[in-house]
Design a protein around this motif. Structure first.
Motif, PDB file in Angstrom:
ATOM      1  N   VAL A 194       0.751  -1.109   0.155  1.00  0.00           N
ATOM      2  CA  VAL A 194      -0.010  -0.035  -0.041  1.00  0.00           C
ATOM      3  C   VAL A 194       0.842   1.193   0.112  1.00  0.00           C
ATOM      4  O   VAL A 194       1.743   1.171   0.714  1.00  0.00           O
ATOM      5  CB  VAL A 194      -0.987   0.122   1.165  1.00  0.00           C
ATOM      6  N   ASP A 195       0.658   2.125  -0.675  1.00  0.00           N
ATOM      7  CA  ASP A 195       1.447   3.534  -0.885  1.00  0.00           C
ATOM      8  C   ASP A 195       0.884   4.664   0.015  1.00  0.00           C
ATOM      9  O   ASP A 195      -0.500   5.228  -0.407  1.00  0.00           O
ATOM     10  CB  ASP A 195       1.519   3.860  -2.183  1.00  0.00           C
ATOM     11  N   PHE A 196       1.021   4.714   1.448  1.00  0.00           N
ATOM     12  CA  PHE A 196       0.488   5.717   1.834  1.00  0.00           C
ATOM     13  C   PHE A 196       1.181   7.174   2.346  1.00  0.00           C
ATOM     14  O   PHE A 196       1.249   7.782   3.268  1.00  0.00           O
ATOM     15  CB  PHE A 196      -0.143   5.178   3.340  1.00  0.00           C
ATOM     16  N   MET A 197       2.324   7.043   1.279  1.00  0.00           N
ATOM     17  CA  MET A 197       3.236   8.296   1.637  1.00  0.00           C
ATOM     18  C   MET A 197       2.932   9.314   0.398  1.00  0.00           C
ATOM     19  O   MET A 197       3.454  10.614   0.569  1.00  0.00           O
ATOM     20  CB  MET A 197       4.847   7.764   1.320  1.00  0.00           C
ATOM     21  N   THR A 198       2.218   8.956  -0.620  1.00  0.00           N
ATOM     22  CA  THR A 198       2.093   9.874  -1.602  1.00  0.00           C
ATOM     23  C   THR A 198       0.415   9.910  -1.954  1.00  0.00           C
ATOM     24  O   THR A 198      -0.098   8.852  -2.103  1.00  0.00           O
ATOM     25  CB  THR A 198       2.715   9.670  -3.039  1.00  0.00           C
ATOM     26  N   PRO A 199      -0.107  11.260  -1.994  1.00  0.00           N
ATOM     27  CA  PRO A 199      -1.497  11.161  -2.269  1.00  0.00           C
ATOM     28  C   PRO A 199      -2.037  10.606  -3.541  1.00  0.00           C
ATOM     29  O   PRO A 199      -1.316  10.951  -4.764  1.00  0.00           O
ATOM     30  CB  PRO A 199      -1.731  12.705  -2.095  1.00  0.00           C
ATOM     31  N   ALA A 200      -3.231   9.866  -3.673  1.00  0.00           N
ATOM     32  CA  ALA A 200      -3.532   9.331  -5.118  1.00  0.00           C
ATOM     33  C   ALA A 200      -4.256  10.626  -5.610  1.00  0.00           C
ATOM     34  O   ALA A 200      -4.640  11.721  -5.020  1.00  0.00           O
ATOM     35  CB  ALA A 200      -4.673   8.295  -4.499  1.00  0.00           C
ATOM     36  N   GLU A 201      -4.808  10.542  -6.772  1.00  0.00           N
ATOM     37  CA  GLU A 201      -5.318  11.662  -7.435  1.00  0.00           C
ATOM     38  C   GLU A 201      -6.728  11.934  -6.823  1.00  0.00           C
ATOM     39  O   GLU A 201      -7.685  11.024  -6.440  1.00  0.00           O
ATOM     40  CB  GLU A 201      -5.893  11.151  -8.798  1.00  0.00           C
ATOM     41  N   GLY A 202      -6.838  13.272  -6.546  1.00  0.00           N
ATOM     42  CA  GLY A 202      -8.080  13.562  -5.634  1.00  0.00           C
ATOM     43  C   GLY A 202      -7.863  13.583  -4.176  1.00  0.00           C
ATOM     44  O   GLY A 202      -8.690  14.118  -3.507  1.00  0.00           O
ATOM     45  N   VAL A 203      -6.951  13.131  -3.680  1.00  0.00           N
ATOM     46  CA  VAL A 203      -6.653  13.251  -2.366  1.00  0.00           C
ATOM     47  C   VAL A 203      -5.700  14.435  -1.879  1.00  0.00           C
ATOM     48  O   VAL A 203      -4.752  14.520  -2.573  1.00  0.00           O
ATOM     49  CB  VAL A 203      -5.976  11.785  -1.832  1.00  0.00           C
ATOM     50  N   ALA A 204      -6.327  15.263  -0.916  1.00  0.00           N
ATOM     51  CA  ALA A 204      -5.420  16.310  -0.412  1.00  0.00           C
ATOM     52  C   ALA A 204      -4.619  15.804   0.805  1.00  0.00           C
ATOM     53  O   ALA A 204      -4.742  15.279   1.521  1.00  0.00           O
ATOM     54  CB  ALA A 204      -6.544  17.167   0.202  1.00  0.00           C
ATOM     55  N   GLU A 205      -3.131  16.127   0.355  1.00  0.00           N
ATOM     56  CA  GLU A 205      -2.223  15.894   1.208  1.00  0.00           C
ATOM     57  C   GLU A 205      -2.015  17.276   2.342  1.00  0.00           C
ATOM     58  O   GLU A 205      -1.993  18.355   2.047  1.00  0.00           O
ATOM     59  CB  GLU A 205      -0.731  15.860   0.621  1.00  0.00           C
ATOM     60  N   ILE A 206      -2.187  16.735   3.525  1.00  0.00           N
ATOM     61  CA  ILE A 206      -1.775  17.942   4.771  1.00  0.00           C
ATOM     62  C   ILE A 206      -0.457  17.451   5.544  1.00  0.00           C
ATOM     63  O   ILE A 206      -0.853  16.480   6.154  1.00  0.00           O
ATOM     64  CB  ILE A 206      -2.973  18.032   5.531  1.00  0.00           C
ATOM     65  N   ASP A 207       0.427  18.381   5.512  1.00  0.00           N
ATOM     66  CA  ASP A 207       1.703  18.181   6.203  1.00  0.00           C
ATOM     67  C   ASP A 207       1.605  18.682   7.720  1.00  0.00           C
ATOM     68  O   ASP A 207       1.482  19.896   7.739  1.00  0.00           O
ATOM     69  CB  ASP A 207       2.902  18.756   5.526  1.00  0.00           C
TER      70      ASP A 207
END
Ligand code: DC
Length: 233
Positions: A194-207
């Motif tokens: 599972v890739d949970f380090m980079t956001p999939a399309e349409g997913v907002a990343e919040i650092d």
């Protein structure tokens, strides 16, 4: 009275981002149910251990043995965010699933595709039964509920995540000695499927590296609002 519309909020991210605290806080704030899918992986791990599987020797354990056990796992979950708890066979395991032993063994389950498929199914059933819910984990935005009304990937730098996890372990009187393997090592293993380090399309990343808990909640709530408004317009 008409039923309220479905509102599934999916939050993914690696360990040590404060994801669970934030997801639960948001569920309380918005009056939604709350599902911690990491707790599902932990409960399944504990169930396998209780049934005699030696997860410390993963090569000695067949995937089929694990999936057979999960199929009969007598798991009950309270999805109320004010009282999130789990029981196996009627016995409360909310604290037991946080033990060092369960933490060390959980990747044996989470890195096997067939095991994940069983747990994903269980999680989808929970969402179907409570369709106004915050669900957090590693693959919620991509696999479990890619059709969620809001999808967020919560990240933080490895240094910040280790510092937060160390603090959490000290607060619960656990050994902070293996924080590096707990955070970075476990994430590396868990990233295999599972890739949970980079956001999939349409997913907002919040650092959240430079944000307090309160500020992260504010930013996440604003992003949820934005996504829900956008999808409704
Ligand atoms: O978030 P946590 O540390 O309680 O999660 C426990 C383990 O479960 C973690 O090592 C990764 C795994 N996990 C997963 O693979 N997929 C999820 N949706 C949630 C957790």
């Amino acid at each position: 009275m008409s039923a309220q519309p479905r509102l599934v909020i999916a939050i993914d991210g690696p360990s040590g981002t404060g994801k669970s605290t934030i997801a639960r806080w948001i569920a309380q704030e918005l009056n939604l149910s709350y599902l911690d899918t990491g707790a599902n992986y932990r409960a399944a791990t504990l169930w396998c251990m209780k049934n005699g599987l030696d997860l410390a020797q993963p090569d000695s354990v067949d995937t089929q043995q694990i999936t057979d056990l999960i199929t009969t796992m007598p798991l009950a979950q309270d999805l109320n965010p004010h009282n999130f708890s789990l029981a196996l066979d009627g016995q409360d395991i909310t604290e037991a699933i946080r033990s060092d032993e369960v933490t060390a063994n959980v990747s044996v389950l989470s890195t096997r595709r067939e095991v994940r498929e069983h747990l994903v199914e269980l999680q989808r059933q929970a969402i179907q039964s409570r369709p106004r819910i915050v669900v957090e984990g590693r693959d919620i935005t991509t696999v479990v509920a890619p059709d969620a009304e809001a999808r967020i990937l919560l990240t933080a730098s490895p240094e910040v995540r280790m510092a937060r996890r160390g603090q959490q372990l000290r607060e619960t009187q656990q050994d902070p000695g293996n924080v590096e393997s707990d955070v970075v090592g476990r994430d590396a293993k868990d990233s295999a499927l599972v890739d949970f380090m980079t956001p999939a399309e349409g997913v907002a990343e919040i650092d959240s590296s430079n944000l307090s808990l309160e500020d992260t909640v504010t930013v996440v709530l604003a992003e949820i609002q934005r996504q829900v408004n956008t999808s409704g317009s």
